[in-house]
Design an enzyme around this catalytic site. Structure first.
Site, mmCIF file in Angstrom:
data_model
loop_
_atom_site.group_PDB
_atom_site.id
_atom_site.type_symbol
_atom_site.label_atom_id
_atom_site.label_comp_id
_atom_site.label_asym_id
_atom_site.label_seq_id
_atom_site.Cartn_x
_atom_site.Cartn_y
_atom_site.Cartn_z
ATOM 1 N N TRP A 102 -34.952 -61.210 24.876
ATOM 2 C CA TRP A 102 -36.320 -61.519 24.459
ATOM 3 C C TRP A 102 -36.511 -62.986 24.124
ATOM 4 O O TRP A 102 -37.535 -63.595 24.475
ATOM 5 C CB TRP A 102 -36.745 -60.617 23.303
ATOM 6 C CG TRP A 102 -36.901 -59.203 23.749
ATOM 7 C CD1 TRP A 102 -36.147 -58.117 23.373
ATOM 8 C CD2 TRP A 102 -37.839 -58.697 24.718
ATOM 9 N NE1 TRP A 102 -36.557 -56.988 24.041
ATOM 10 C CE2 TRP A 102 -37.587 -57.314 24.865
ATOM 11 C CE3 TRP A 102 -38.849 -59.286 25.472
ATOM 12 C CZ2 TRP A 102 -38.325 -56.509 25.736
ATOM 13 C CZ3 TRP A 102 -39.591 -58.489 26.349
ATOM 14 C CH2 TRP A 102 -39.319 -57.118 26.465
ATOM 15 N N ASP A 171 -39.678 -64.494 16.156
ATOM 16 C CA ASP A 171 -40.124 -63.225 16.735
ATOM 17 C C ASP A 171 -39.380 -62.125 15.994
ATOM 18 O O ASP A 171 -38.168 -61.986 16.115
ATOM 19 C CB ASP A 171 -39.787 -63.207 18.227
ATOM 20 C CG ASP A 171 -40.029 -61.850 18.882
ATOM 21 O OD1 ASP A 171 -40.557 -60.936 18.222
ATOM 22 O OD2 ASP A 171 -39.680 -61.719 20.077
ATOM 23 N N LYS A 195 -42.438 -51.276 17.618
ATOM 24 C CA LYS A 195 -41.026 -50.972 17.411
ATOM 25 C C LYS A 195 -40.739 -50.455 16.001
ATOM 26 O O LYS A 195 -39.976 -49.518 15.818
ATOM 27 C CB LYS A 195 -40.179 -52.205 17.703
ATOM 28 C CG LYS A 195 -40.325 -52.694 19.146
ATOM 29 C CD LYS A 195 -39.454 -53.895 19.421
ATOM 30 C CE LYS A 195 -39.684 -54.450 20.818
ATOM 31 N NZ LYS A 195 -39.350 -53.493 21.873
#
Length: 365
Positions: A102, A171, A195
């Site tokens: 990511w 993030d 999530k």
């Protein structure tokens, strides 16, 4: 209905208590007589909800007054573009600490808008976080970007990096609200909700006010944090129901005992799985260095460090027969992955570790 043990990495399990609330108010939200799904985003009903959820976020994380709390459509990946579009204008360059898939994607997106300096050496195997003494930070960078928890590779920061005064951007899509953190040490924290704090469709962004008013001219209004802040996250029709679900999950966290309790549970649940791996005499393999292992996403292989395709397929088939679902590792890395987010219960984890022990006993040589 059978008891399903959902270890999906996202969209992930929601608390059953939240489902009960959502069911009860689906067609009559807060006594309005209609569903939130058909309520105007300019109505007093939604305006109050918008403010209430911001307040829950601020209280849970003890967010300082000089930070704005924003709800933006597009999830975490939308913010991969929003971060450089809003911040890179100061110097035209940014530092990215790439520790998994990511953060790699975030760095690739940022290259469209300025120069990106990769702080740690490039690799195709992400198994830990290099010691900060080896990082090559650029003092001229507009910001330093990290991914607090890599959902695919299972690598998590257990410290807040020292960026020598350069704004730190994190993030935190997959470990938001799993522990307390000092927000004042960050310039920006962002994450998709699906999530650990809700469902897909919305990103939560916490941005320090002095970092506003710096967007590149090409920044779309919908991704411009300054415009979003001025419009209190209602520039256009926001993903209202996704925001609402996030709010109900955050309120559930408060009722459970807050972030101290979430952190305690995360440590216990992840330790239960890691302990089985460590005590399996090499039958299970966790690829990540112990000091960087995620408490949210636990990838592992069976039979060898590179895995055994036949055994892993049999493991997954047997798991699904026991209603242990969404355990297949990400297609980029294969293997098995168990996500132990806030809503995953000790009952869920106990069922998994029991199956892991039985499977190892049956198949270990």
């Amino acid at each position: 209905m059978p008891n399903i043990h959902n270890f999906g990495a996202g969209p992930a399990k929601l608390p059953e208590e939240v489902y009960e609330i959502l069911r009860s108010e689906l067609t009559n939200f807060n006594g309005s007589g209609i569903s939130l799904l058909e309520t105007s985003h300019r109505s007093a009903t939604y305006l109050k909800l918008n403010t209430d959820i911001q307040n829950v976020v601020r209280n849970l994380l003890n967010v300082p007054d000089n930070y704005k709390i924003l709800f933006i459509a597009g999830g975490g990946q939308g913010q991969f573009a929003a971060v450089p579009l809003n911040l890179i204008s100061r110097t035209g360059t940014a530092d990215y600490v790439v520790t998994g898939a990511w953060s790699e994607k975030a760095a690739k997106e940022a290259k469209k808008y300025g120069k990106v300096n990769l702080v740690v050496p490039e690799t195709d195997k992400y198994t830990g976080i290099p010691d900060q003494s080896s990082w090559k930070l650029d003092p001229n960078a507009s910001y330093v970007h990290i991914c607090g928890n890599e959902t695919i590779h299972g690598v998590e920061f257990d410290f807040i990096p020292d960026t020598k005064g350069v704004p730190l951007v994190a993030d935190m899509s997959s470990n938001f609200m799993s522990k307390k953190l000092d927000v004042s040490k960050f310039g920006v924290i962002y994450g998709g909700a699906q999530k650990n704090i809700g469902t897909s469709g919305v990103a939560l962004v916490i941005v320090r006010e002095d970092l506003l008013n710096k967007a590149l001219p090409i920044c779309p209004s919908i991704l411009d944090w300054t415009i979003t802040a001025k419009n209190d996250s209602i520039l256009n029709t926001p993903p209202m129901y996704a925001i609402h679900i996030m709010g109900r999950v955050l309120e559930w966290i408060v009722r459970q005992g807050g972030l101290d309790k979430m952190a305690e549970n995360a440590t216990k649940k992840s330790s239960m799985v890691y302990d089985v791996i460590e005590n399996s005499n090499g039958f299970y393999y966790a690829p990540v260095a112990k000091n960087s292992r995620s408490k949210m996403n636990i990838p592992f292989r069976i039979g060898s460090p590179d895995g055994n395709d036949a055994l892993e397929k049999e493991f997954l088939k047997g798991a699904e027969a026991l209603n242990l679902i969404q355990l297949k590792g990400h297609r980029a890395v294969g293997g098995i992955r168990a996500s132990t987010y806030n809503a995953v219960t000790f009952e869920d984890v106990n069922a998994l570790v029991s199956y892991m022990k039985d499977f190892a006993k049956k198949h270990a040589k």
